[in-house]
Design a protein around this motif. Structure first.
Motif, PDB file in Angstrom:
ATOM      1  N   TYR A 218       0.829  -1.209   0.000  1.00  0.00           N
ATOM      2  CA  TYR A 218       0.000   0.000   0.000  1.00  0.00           C
ATOM      3  C   TYR A 218       0.864   1.260   0.000  1.00  0.00           C
ATOM      4  N   ALA A 219       1.959   1.237   0.754  1.00  0.00           N
ATOM      5  CA  ALA A 219       2.837   2.413   0.809  1.00  0.00           C
ATOM      6  C   ALA A 219       3.393   2.747  -0.574  1.00  0.00           C
ATOM      7  N   LEU A 220       3.722   1.731  -1.363  1.00  0.00           N
ATOM      8  CA  LEU A 220       4.223   1.974  -2.714  1.00  0.00           C
ATOM      9  C   LEU A 220       3.141   2.572  -3.605  1.00  0.00           C
ATOM     10  N   ARG A 221       1.892   2.191  -3.394  1.00  0.00           N
ATOM     11  CA  ARG A 221       0.796   2.695  -4.240  1.00  0.00           C
ATOM     12  C   ARG A 221       0.412   4.134  -3.902  1.00  0.00           C
ATOM     13  N   VAL A 222       0.613   4.554  -2.649  1.00  0.00           N
ATOM     14  CA  VAL A 222       0.273   5.939  -2.298  1.00  0.00           C
ATOM     15  C   VAL A 222       1.483   6.853  -2.410  1.00  0.00           C
ATOM     16  N   ALA A 223       2.653   6.302  -2.738  1.00  0.00           N
ATOM     17  CA  ALA A 223       3.871   7.122  -2.814  1.00  0.00           C
ATOM     18  C   ALA A 223       3.717   8.244  -3.834  1.00  0.00           C
ATOM     19  N   ALA A 224       3.147   7.941  -4.993  1.00  0.00           N
ATOM     20  CA  ALA A 224       3.026   8.960  -6.043  1.00  0.00           C
ATOM     21  C   ALA A 224       2.094  10.099  -5.636  1.00  0.00           C
ATOM     22  N   PRO A 225       0.860   9.834  -5.233  1.00  0.00           N
ATOM     23  CA  PRO A 225      -0.001  10.974  -4.872  1.00  0.00           C
ATOM     24  C   PRO A 225       0.498  11.765  -3.674  1.00  0.00           C
ATOM     25  N   LEU A 226       1.127  11.110  -2.703  1.00  0.00           N
ATOM     26  CA  LEU A 226       1.669  11.866  -1.574  1.00  0.00           C
ATOM     27  C   LEU A 226       2.853  12.734  -2.013  1.00  0.00           C
ATOM     28  N   TRP A 385       2.538  -3.044 -10.265  1.00  0.00           N
ATOM     29  CA  TRP A 385       3.733  -2.404  -9.727  1.00  0.00           C
ATOM     30  C   TRP A 385       4.354  -1.444 -10.724  1.00  0.00           C
ATOM     31  N   GLU A 386       4.428  -1.835 -11.989  1.00  0.00           N
ATOM     32  CA  GLU A 386       5.010  -0.960 -13.002  1.00  0.00           C
ATOM     33  C   GLU A 386       4.235   0.348 -13.110  1.00  0.00           C
ATOM     34  N   THR A 387       2.909   0.263 -12.987  1.00  0.00           N
ATOM     35  CA  THR A 387       2.089   1.472 -13.034  1.00  0.00           C
ATOM     36  C   THR A 387       2.362   2.349 -11.822  1.00  0.00           C
ATOM     37  N   ALA A 388       2.495   1.728 -10.651  1.00  0.00           N
ATOM     38  CA  ALA A 388       2.815   2.492  -9.442  1.00  0.00           C
ATOM     39  C   ALA A 388       4.153   3.208  -9.594  1.00  0.00           C
ATOM     40  N   LYS A 389       5.114   2.529 -10.197  1.00  0.00           N
ATOM     41  CA  LYS A 389       6.423   3.137 -10.431  1.00  0.00           C
ATOM     42  C   LYS A 389       6.317   4.304 -11.422  1.00  0.00           C
ATOM     43  N   GLU A 390       5.578   4.111 -12.508  1.00  0.00           N
ATOM     44  CA  GLU A 390       5.390   5.190 -13.483  1.00  0.00           C
ATOM     45  C   GLU A 390       4.693   6.380 -12.840  1.00  0.00           C
ATOM     46  N   ASN A 391       3.694   6.110 -12.007  1.00  0.00           N
ATOM     47  CA  ASN A 391       3.025   7.182 -11.267  1.00  0.00           C
ATOM     48  C   ASN A 391       4.027   7.986 -10.445  1.00  0.00           C
ATOM     49  N   PHE A 392       4.931   7.261  -9.785  1.00  0.00           N
ATOM     50  CA  PHE A 392       5.891   7.891  -8.873  1.00  0.00           C
ATOM     51  C   PHE A 392       6.788   8.879  -9.607  1.00  0.00           C
ATOM     52  N   TYR A 393       7.372   8.463 -10.705  1.00  0.00           N
ATOM     53  CA  TYR A 393       8.285   9.351 -11.422  1.00  0.00           C
ATOM     54  C   TYR A 393       7.535  10.453 -12.168  1.00  0.00           C
ATOM     55  N   ARG A 401      -0.025  17.918 -11.574  1.00  0.00           N
ATOM     56  CA  ARG A 401      -0.463  17.855 -12.975  1.00  0.00           C
ATOM     57  C   ARG A 401      -0.144  16.510 -13.621  1.00  0.00           C
ATOM     58  N   ALA A 402       0.448  15.616 -12.880  1.00  0.00           N
ATOM     59  CA  ALA A 402       0.787  14.295 -13.423  1.00  0.00           C
ATOM     60  C   ALA A 402      -0.473  13.466 -13.638  1.00  0.00           C
ATOM     61  N   ASP A 403      -0.447  12.630 -14.666  1.00  0.00           N
ATOM     62  CA  ASP A 403      -1.515  11.649 -14.882  1.00  0.00           C
ATOM     63  C   ASP A 403      -1.183  10.414 -14.059  1.00  0.00           C
ATOM     64  N   MET A 404      -1.791  10.296 -12.901  1.00  0.00           N
ATOM     65  CA  MET A 404      -1.546   9.165 -12.010  1.00  0.00           C
ATOM     66  C   MET A 404      -2.758   8.237 -12.033  1.00  0.00           C
ATOM     67  N   GLU A 405      -2.479   6.974 -12.247  1.00  0.00           N
ATOM     68  CA  GLU A 405      -3.573   5.993 -12.301  1.00  0.00           C
ATOM     69  C   GLU A 405      -3.906   5.531 -10.881  1.00  0.00           C
ATOM     70  N   TRP A 406      -5.187   5.453 -10.591  1.00  0.00           N
ATOM     71  CA  TRP A 406      -5.675   5.088  -9.257  1.00  0.00           C
ATOM     72  C   TRP A 406      -6.835   4.123  -9.414  1.00  0.00           C
ATOM     73  N   ILE A 407      -6.959   3.198  -8.478  1.00  0.00           N
ATOM     74  CA  ILE A 407      -8.115   2.290  -8.448  1.00  0.00           C
ATOM     75  C   ILE A 407      -8.980   2.701  -7.264  1.00  0.00           C
TER      76      ILE A 407
END
Length: 710
Positions: A218-226, A385-393, A401-407
Motif C-alpha cells: 500500500y505504501a508503494l501505491r500511495v507514494a506517487a499521490p503523496l 507495480w510498473e504502473t505504481a512506479k510510473e506514477n511515482f516518477y 499535474r501528473a496523470d496518475m492511475e488510481w483504483i
C-alpha cells in the motif's frame, strides 16, 4: 578531526573484507527472521515517528552557512552530509491525537531554543526541498565539488567528518557522483552534491511484523499521490544551469528534483553492471523476502563491528548494511530493547516542507492511510507495480499535474485528480479517526494538504509560477530563483510587507488595517476587475499571492490559528471566543454604504480553494480594534478570519451570497443579493471599508449552509 586522521580512518574502513562482512550480515539476518517469526517485533498498537532535515542559512543574506560541529552538538541536532545540513528526529509515539500533538510539540520545542542560540552567530535553520543560495562569496558548483586528496584518500572539504560519508567517495561501488536534470550538469568526486536536498521521513510501525509486505504494498501505491502534493524542489542553484535561455529552463524543470538528485549522485551510471541502489523498491511476498532484499543489496562501506548493549546490536552488521539500502520506501527492523523491537515502514520520497505543521500533516496523512487501506482491503493494492512506479516518477516531474492511475474503492480505474485525492483524504481521515482522533482533529492535519490539491498549488508550483512570472518580466533567472526560494523566510517577509504597502500606494489596494500579531499592515480594500500586464490584481489575488507570507502570530485566545504559508484555511478549535469582539456593536447597525467605494473578491479564487466543501471568507473593518477575527453565523456555519482577514470552513456551498451591509455575519438588518453564478470571474461586491464610527463595519462574505464536511 584533522584531514590526516579522517583519511587514516577511511583507509582503515576500506581494508575490511566485503565477503566477510556480507557473510556476517547474512548470519544475522537468519537470526532476525527467527525473532520476527516468534513475535518479538510485533507491537500492540501503531507507532509513528519523523525525521526532518534542515539547512543552516545566514540570517541576513539567506546564503548557506557552515555550522561548527560543536555548535550543532550544543543545540542537540544530528549532523548530516554537508556542513550546512542538520537533522532532527522525534521520539516514537502512539498514533493518536496525543501522539501526533507530541510529535509537533517536540519538533517545535527543539527548534525554538536552537534558533535562539544560532541567532547569536547570525544563523537560522530553514526547511526547504532544495536551497538555492550558495555560501556567500562562493558558487554552488565550487562548494559542492571542492575536495582534497590526503594520503591517497579523497576528502570532501565541505562534508561532515563522518567516515561513512567519505568512504563512499573512495569505495569500490561506482556511484556516479553527478547531477543529471534538464539543463543541469555537474560532475563531482564525492557524494557531496547529494547535500543539495533535504527530506522529511515519516515512520510507521507495523502492529504485526509478518504483515509488513501488505502495508509495504500500500505504501508503494500511495507514494506517487503523496509525493505529488508535497513537491518542493523545482529549481537548482542558478550557477549549476547550463547555458540555455531562462524561459527554457523554467519551462523544462521538474516539480521535484530531489528524486533525480539522489539517484544520479549515488547510483552507478546506466552503462555500469551494478544495480541501482536508490530506486522504487519491489513488492515483497513475505517479510523474509524484505529482509533478504536488504542483505543482498550491494555493500558500499563494509565494517567490522562489535555488538553493543542494544537488543538490535545482535544484528549490528545487518543494520549497518541497511544504512545504504536507499530505497524510496524501505522496511526497518530495529529496537533498543527486546520489548521495544519493531518492524516499520520508512517513507522516504517526501522533500522537507515549508513548516513544521506541513511536515506533521504529511506524516498524519501517511499514517492514516496505513491504518485505513489495509483494514478495508482497498483495491489500490492490485494496481500493477510498473504502473505504481510510473506514477511515482510522473509525480516527481509534474506534481499535481501528473496523470496518475488510481483504483477507487469500487474497483474502477481513474486518472482524475479530484477523484483520486477525494478518496485518498477520506481514507486518511478514516484511519486517523480509527486511532481515536475526532473529525475536527483529523481535519486539522488534512485540510492544508487538501487545499494544496484544491488550488493545485504545491510549494514547488508556487515557486515555479513565481519564477516564471519574474522571467517573463525580464528579471534575471538567478534573482528570481533566489527570491522564490527565500520568500517565506523572515527577511523576505519584511520585503513582502513592503510589496503590500507598494500595492496600497499604487491604488490597487486601499482600506483599513488588520492586526497581524503585534504588527499592523495595510489590508486589502478596492479591487481591480481583472489581472492585467500592469499587475492589477483582485483582492483574491492579493490575498493568495501575498497574504500567506505575512505570517500572522495569533494572540492568546485566538483559537487554533496556525501559520500556513501555502494555504489560508484554518478552523479554530473554539470559534466562539471571538463572538464579543466581532459581533456586538455591529449587528443591525443602519449605516448603509451603497454609495461608497466598492471592493470585492474574485469568486473563482474562492471556489477553487475548496473543491470538496464550502467557503465563507470574511474581512472586517472597525476603527477601534484590529478588525480581524471570527464571525459566528450560528447554524449557518462558522468562519475563521485568519491570514490577512480571510477565513475558511468546509461546508456545502449554496451559492455565494453578499451581505451588502448589516454585520452579524450576514444575519443583521442589511440586505443580501446573490452573485452572478456563471462561469466568468465574478466579483463579490461589498460595502466600503473606510473608517466608520465604533458601531459599524463593512465586510464581504460567501455563506455556507449545511453540516460541515471534513
Amino acid at each position: 578531526m584533522s584531514a590526516s586522521e579522517l583519511a587514516a580512518d577511511v583507509a582503515k574502513a576500506l581494508d575490511v573484507s566485503r565477503d566477510e562482512f556480507r557473510d556476517r550480515a547474512r548470519e544475522e539476518a537468519e537470526d532476525l527472521k527467527a525473532e520476527v517469526r516468534s513475535g518479538t517485533f510485533d507491537n500492540s498498537e501503531a507507532i509513528v515517528g519523523l525525521e526532518l532535515e534542515l539547512y543552516a542559512v545566514d540570517d541576513r543574506t539567506n546564503a548557506l552557512r557552515r555550522v561548527p560541529r560543536q555548535l550543532l552538538e550544543l543545540i542537540g541536532f544530528e549532523k548530516e552530509l554537508g556542513l550546512h545540513n542538520a537533522e532532527m528526529q522525534t521520539s516514537p509515539q502512539p498514533l493518536n491525537s496525543h501522539g501526533l500533538r507530541a510529535q509537533e510539540n517536540e519538533l517545535k520545542a527543539s527548534l525554538k531554543p536552537a534558533q535562539r542560540r544560532l541567532q547569536r552567530d547570525g544563523i537560522r535553520m530553514v526547511a526547504d526541498g532544495m536551497w538555492t543560495v550558495p555560501p556567500q562569496g562562493e558558487t554552488a558548483r565550487d562548494y559542492l565539488c571542492d575536495c582534497v586528496e590526503k594520503d591517497g584518500v579523497c576528502i570532501g572539504t565541505n562534508m561532515s567528518d563522518s567516515v561513512r560519508y567519505h568512504t563512499m567517495a573512495n569505495a569500490g561501488y561506482p556511484s556516479a557522483f553527478e547531477l543529471e536534470a534538464p539543463h543541469v550538469s555537474l560532475q563531482a568526486e564525492t557524494v557531496m552534491p547529494e547535500s543539495l536536498i533535504t527530506s522529511m521521513q515519516p515512520h510507521y510501525q507495523i502492529p504485526h511484523a509478518p504483515d509488513l509486505p501488505e502495508y509495504f504494498r500500500y505504501a508503494l501505491r500511495v507514494a506517487a499521490p503523496l509525493l505529488a502534493m508535497a513537491v518542493n524542489a523545482p529549481f537548482f542553484p542558478p550557477d549549476l544551469y547550463d547555458d540555455a535561455p531562462d524561459a527554457d529552463i523554467v519551462a523544462d524543470t521538474y516539480m521535484e528534483h530531489r528524486i533525480g538528485v539522489f539517484e544520479s549522485v549515488l547510483n552507478p551510471r546506466s552503462d555500469a553492471p551494478e544495480q541501482a541502489k536508490v530506486c522504487f523498491p519491489p513488492d515483497f511476498e513475505t517479510v523474509e523476502d524484505a529482509i533478504d532484499d536488504i542483505v543482498e543489496d550491494d555493500t558500499i562501506v563494509p565494517r567490522t563491528l562489535q555488538a553493543g548493549t542494544r537488543f538490535d546490536d545482535d544484528f549490528v552488521h545487518f543494520r549497518h548494511k541497511h544504512g545504504s539500502y536507499w530505497r524510496w520506501v524501505r522496511p526497518v527492523f530495529e529496537g533498543p530493547t527486546r520489548s521495544a523491537a519493531n518492524a516499520r515502514i520508512e517513507f522516504r520520497p517526501l522533500p522537507a516542507q515549508p513548516t513544521v505543521d506541513d511536515a506533521v500533516g504529511c506524516m498524519a496523512v501517511f499514517a492514516g492511510l496505513m491504518e485505513s487501506l489495509p483494514r478495508l482491503e482497498h483495491p489500490i493494492q492490485s494496481l500493477d507495480w510498473e504502473t505504481a512506479k510510473e506514477n511515482f516518477y510522473a509525480a516527481a516531474r509534474e506534481g499535481l499535474r501528473a496523470d496518475m492511475e488510481w483504483i477507487t474503492a469500487d474497483g474502477a480505474t481513474t486518472t482524475a485528480t479530484d477523484e483520486l485525492y477525494g478518496e485518498l483524504f477520506e481514507h486518511a481521515r478514516d484511519g486517523l479517526e480509527q486511532r481515536g482522533l475526532s473529525t475536527e482533529e483529523a481535519h486539522g492535519y488534512i485540510a492544508p494538504l487538501r487545499e494544496r490539491v484544491d488550488r493545485r498549488l504545491t510549494p514547488a508550483r508556487w515557486k515555479h509560477d513565481f519564477v516564471r512570472r519574474q522571467v517573463e518580466e525580464n528579471v534575471p533567472l538567478a534573482e528570481a530563483i533566489w527570491d522564490a526560494g527565500g520568500l517565506h523566510q523572515p527577511p523576505a517577509r519584511d520585503a513582502a510587507r513592503g510589496q503590500f504597502r507598494r500595492l496600497v500606494r499604487r491604488g490597487l489596494v486601499v482600506g483599513g488595517d488588520a492586526g497581524l500579531g503585534r504588527r499592523r499592515v495595510p489590508l486589502a480594500g478596492r479591487v481591480a476587475d481583472d489581472v492585467t500586464s500592469e499587475g492589477r490584481q483582485s483582492l483574491g489575488d492579493v490575498v493568495v499571492g501575498h497574504g500567506p507570507v505575512l505570517d500572522p502570530v495569533p494572540r492568546v485566545g485566538d483559537g487554533d490559528l496556525v501559520r500556513d504559508r501555502f494555504g489560508l484555511q484554518r478552523q479554530a478549535a473554539r470559534p466562539e471566543v471571538f463572538e464579543g469582539r466581532c459581533r456586538e456593536p455591529a449587528a443591525g447597525d443602519g449605516d448603509e454604504a451603497d454609495g461608497g467605494p466598492r471592493q470585492g473578491l474574485d469568486a473563482t479564487v474562492v471556489q477553487r480553494r475548496l473543491h470538496h466543501g464550502g467557503v465563507r471568507p470574511v474581512v472586517h473593518r472597525r476603527a477601534e480594534d484590529d478588525g480581524v477575527g471570527i464571525a459566528d453565523g450560528g447554524d449557518e456555519g462558522r468562519t475563521v478570519a485568519g491570514l490577512v482577514g480571510v477565513g475558511v470552513v468546509h461546508g456545502q456551498i449554496e451559492g455565494p451570497e453578499v451581505d451588502v451591509f448589516g454585520g452579524r455575519a450576514g444575519r443583521g438588518g442589511g440586505r443580501e443579493r446573490v452573485v452572478d453564478g456563471d462561469s466568468r470571474p465574478a466579483l463579490v461586491a461589498e460595502a466600503a471599508c473606510q473608517p466608520y464610527d465604533s458601531g459599524s463595519f463593512g465586510h464581504w462574505s460567501v455563506r455556507v449552509r449545511g453540516r460541515p464536511l471534513l
